[in-house]
Design an enzyme around this catalytic site. Structure first.
Site, PDB file in Angstrom:
ATOM      1  N   ARG A  87       0.750  -1.171   0.006  1.00  0.00           N
ATOM      2  CA  ARG A  87       0.108  -0.019  -0.155  1.00  0.00           C
ATOM      3  C   ARG A  87       0.725   1.177  -0.068  1.00  0.00           C
ATOM      4  O   ARG A  87       1.791   1.277   0.506  1.00  0.00           O
ATOM      5  CB  ARG A  87      -1.032  -0.241   1.018  1.00  0.00           C
ATOM      6  CG  ARG A  87      -1.857  -1.083   1.119  1.00  0.00           C
ATOM      7  CD  ARG A  87      -2.853  -1.128   2.479  1.00  0.00           C
ATOM      8  NE  ARG A  87      -3.770  -2.109   2.346  1.00  0.00           N
ATOM      9  CZ  ARG A  87      -5.119  -1.858   1.821  1.00  0.00           C
ATOM     10  NH1 ARG A  87      -5.449  -0.849   1.147  1.00  0.00           N
ATOM     11  NH2 ARG A  87      -5.932  -2.974   1.563  1.00  0.00           N
ATOM     12  N   SER A  91      -0.962  -9.074  -1.117  1.00  0.00           N
ATOM     13  CA  SER A  91      -1.954 -10.191  -1.751  1.00  0.00           C
ATOM     14  C   SER A  91      -2.489 -10.090  -2.729  1.00  0.00           C
ATOM     15  O   SER A  91      -3.461 -11.031  -3.260  1.00  0.00           O
ATOM     16  CB  SER A  91      -3.318  -9.758  -0.685  1.00  0.00           C
ATOM     17  OG  SER A  91      -3.956  -8.588  -0.959  1.00  0.00           O
ATOM     18  N   VAL A  99      -0.518 -14.834   2.992  1.00  0.00           N
ATOM     19  CA  VAL A  99       0.207 -15.569   4.157  1.00  0.00           C
ATOM     20  C   VAL A  99      -0.465 -16.540   4.994  1.00  0.00           C
ATOM     21  O   VAL A  99      -0.157 -17.091   5.698  1.00  0.00           O
ATOM     22  CB  VAL A  99       0.760 -14.242   5.015  1.00  0.00           C
ATOM     23  CG1 VAL A  99       1.771 -13.506   4.276  1.00  0.00           C
ATOM     24  CG2 VAL A  99      -0.280 -13.664   5.721  1.00  0.00           C
ATOM     25  N   SER A 130      -0.079  -4.571  17.768  1.00  0.00           N
ATOM     26  CA  SER A 130      -1.162  -3.031  17.797  1.00  0.00           C
ATOM     27  C   SER A 130      -1.218  -2.991  19.313  1.00  0.00           C
ATOM     28  O   SER A 130      -1.328  -3.867  20.173  1.00  0.00           O
ATOM     29  CB  SER A 130      -2.357  -3.336  16.930  1.00  0.00           C
ATOM     30  OG  SER A 130      -3.198  -2.029  17.454  1.00  0.00           O
ATOM     31  N   TYR A 151     -10.246  -8.182  15.945  1.00  0.00           N
ATOM     32  CA  TYR A 151      -8.701  -7.616  15.575  1.00  0.00           C
ATOM     33  C   TYR A 151      -7.879  -7.593  16.863  1.00  0.00           C
ATOM     34  O   TYR A 151      -6.705  -7.990  16.910  1.00  0.00           O
ATOM     35  CB  TYR A 151      -8.939  -5.878  15.148  1.00  0.00           C
ATOM     36  CG  TYR A 151      -7.711  -5.144  15.021  1.00  0.00           C
ATOM     37  CD1 TYR A 151      -7.064  -5.548  14.024  1.00  0.00           C
ATOM     38  CD2 TYR A 151      -7.270  -4.464  16.102  1.00  0.00           C
ATOM     39  CE1 TYR A 151      -5.734  -4.749  13.858  1.00  0.00           C
ATOM     40  CE2 TYR A 151      -6.192  -3.643  16.071  1.00  0.00           C
ATOM     41  CZ  TYR A 151      -5.527  -3.840  14.652  1.00  0.00           C
ATOM     42  OH  TYR A 151      -4.290  -3.191  14.443  1.00  0.00           O
ATOM     43  N   ALA A 181      -8.198  -9.434  19.463  1.00  0.00           N
ATOM     44  CA  ALA A 181      -7.962 -10.943  19.745  1.00  0.00           C
ATOM     45  C   ALA A 181      -6.714 -11.368  19.086  1.00  0.00           C
ATOM     46  O   ALA A 181      -5.932 -12.008  19.462  1.00  0.00           O
ATOM     47  CB  ALA A 181      -9.279 -11.935  19.637  1.00  0.00           C
TER      48      ALA A 181
END
Length: 273
Positions: free
Chosen positions: A19, A43, A83, A165, A178, A180
């Protein structure tokens, strides 16, 4: 200040690096500037799903990042790879070895895009949950297993930097999948650091806070500005370069006694753990 060392002749792999405004691109470019040959993955997202700014710029995902690296004399290998797919991860490893003969540094940065996962748990679709966990957790596991085995075979150490994060520590409402996945990635970091340390392989994680990438464009700038004023002591959104600088340090010889850590890089938002 002296430059960081330990990059000459090293090969790095950075996932999720395609990106235009992204942490992955910044890390790939900075590792290349430090002296690494860099394989970078994306991806293979269709161009119609590129953000408007990327479409306007004629952006070509990982090919554009590879060209950026080559322009200053660096070595870059763009590879489309999912991945979360063990077959594609093994193929990625084989491609990197065919091109460069070895692997020394892996940055697990690929992550599922924000969107349909940002719902209360009671409203969360199972397929959405599974996709977030597949990319954010299964992916780093598969990458660590495949590339870690190769590092052990090489016999001269290696480095993993997992991009987690602070969401994995804050565990906010409406972001269960997200949060978890990122909390589990921190646990994976700790476990693999303890397992691979005897082989001279270091494993650390970075936990960014609010960083100005295209992934945050689903929230209006005024709302983010208000959030930053209220939550971030440094009173600014982070830049991809801030995360890249920390990642390059963790990959350097100067961080040679740092492993099993999950560092917050968040402008001071979390200061207690």
């Amino acid at each position: 200040m002296y430059p960081l060392s330990g990059f000459d002749g090293k090969v790095a792999v950075v996932t999720g690096a395609g990106r235009m405004r992204s942490i992955g691109r910044a890390i790939a470019v900075e590792l290349a500037k430090a002296g690494c040959a860099v394989a970078l993955t994306g991806s293979g997202r269709p161009r119609e799903k590129f953000p408007p700014e990327e479409q306007a710029a004629g952006w070509r995902d990982i090919e554009s990042v590879a060209d950026e690296i080559r322009e200053f004399g660096g070595q870059a290998l763009p590879v489309v790879s999912d991945v979360a797919d063990p077959v594609q991860v093994d193929r990625l490893l084989a491609t990197v070895l065919d091109a460069f003969g070895r692997v020394d540094i892996v940055v697990n940065n690929a992550a599922a895009a924000r969107g349909p996962d940002r719902l209360p748990v009671l409203d969360l679709d199972v397929k959405t949950w599974d996709r977030v966990l597949a990319v954010n957790l299964r992916g780093p596991f598969l990458m660590t297993r495949a590339f870690g085995r190769r590092m052990v075979e090489q016999g001269d150490g290696g480095i993993f930097v997992n991009i987690s994060s602070i969401g994995g520590k804050l565990s906010g409402a409406g972001s269960a999948a997200y949060s978890a996945s990122k909390a589990a990635l921190q646990s994976l970091t700790s476990s693999t650091a303890k397992e691979l340390g005897e082989h001279g392989i270091r494993v650390n994680a970075l936990c960014p806070g609010v960083v100005g990438t295209s992934r945050l464009d689903d929230v209006d700038p005024a709302s983010w500005a208000e959030y930053v004023r209220a939550q971030v002591p440094l009173r600014r959104v982070g830049e991809p370069a801030d995360i890249a600088a920390a990642a390059v340090f963790l990959a350097s010889a100067e961080a040679g006694w740092v492993t099993g850590q999950c560092w917050n890089v968040d402008g001071g938002q979390l200061t207690i753990r």
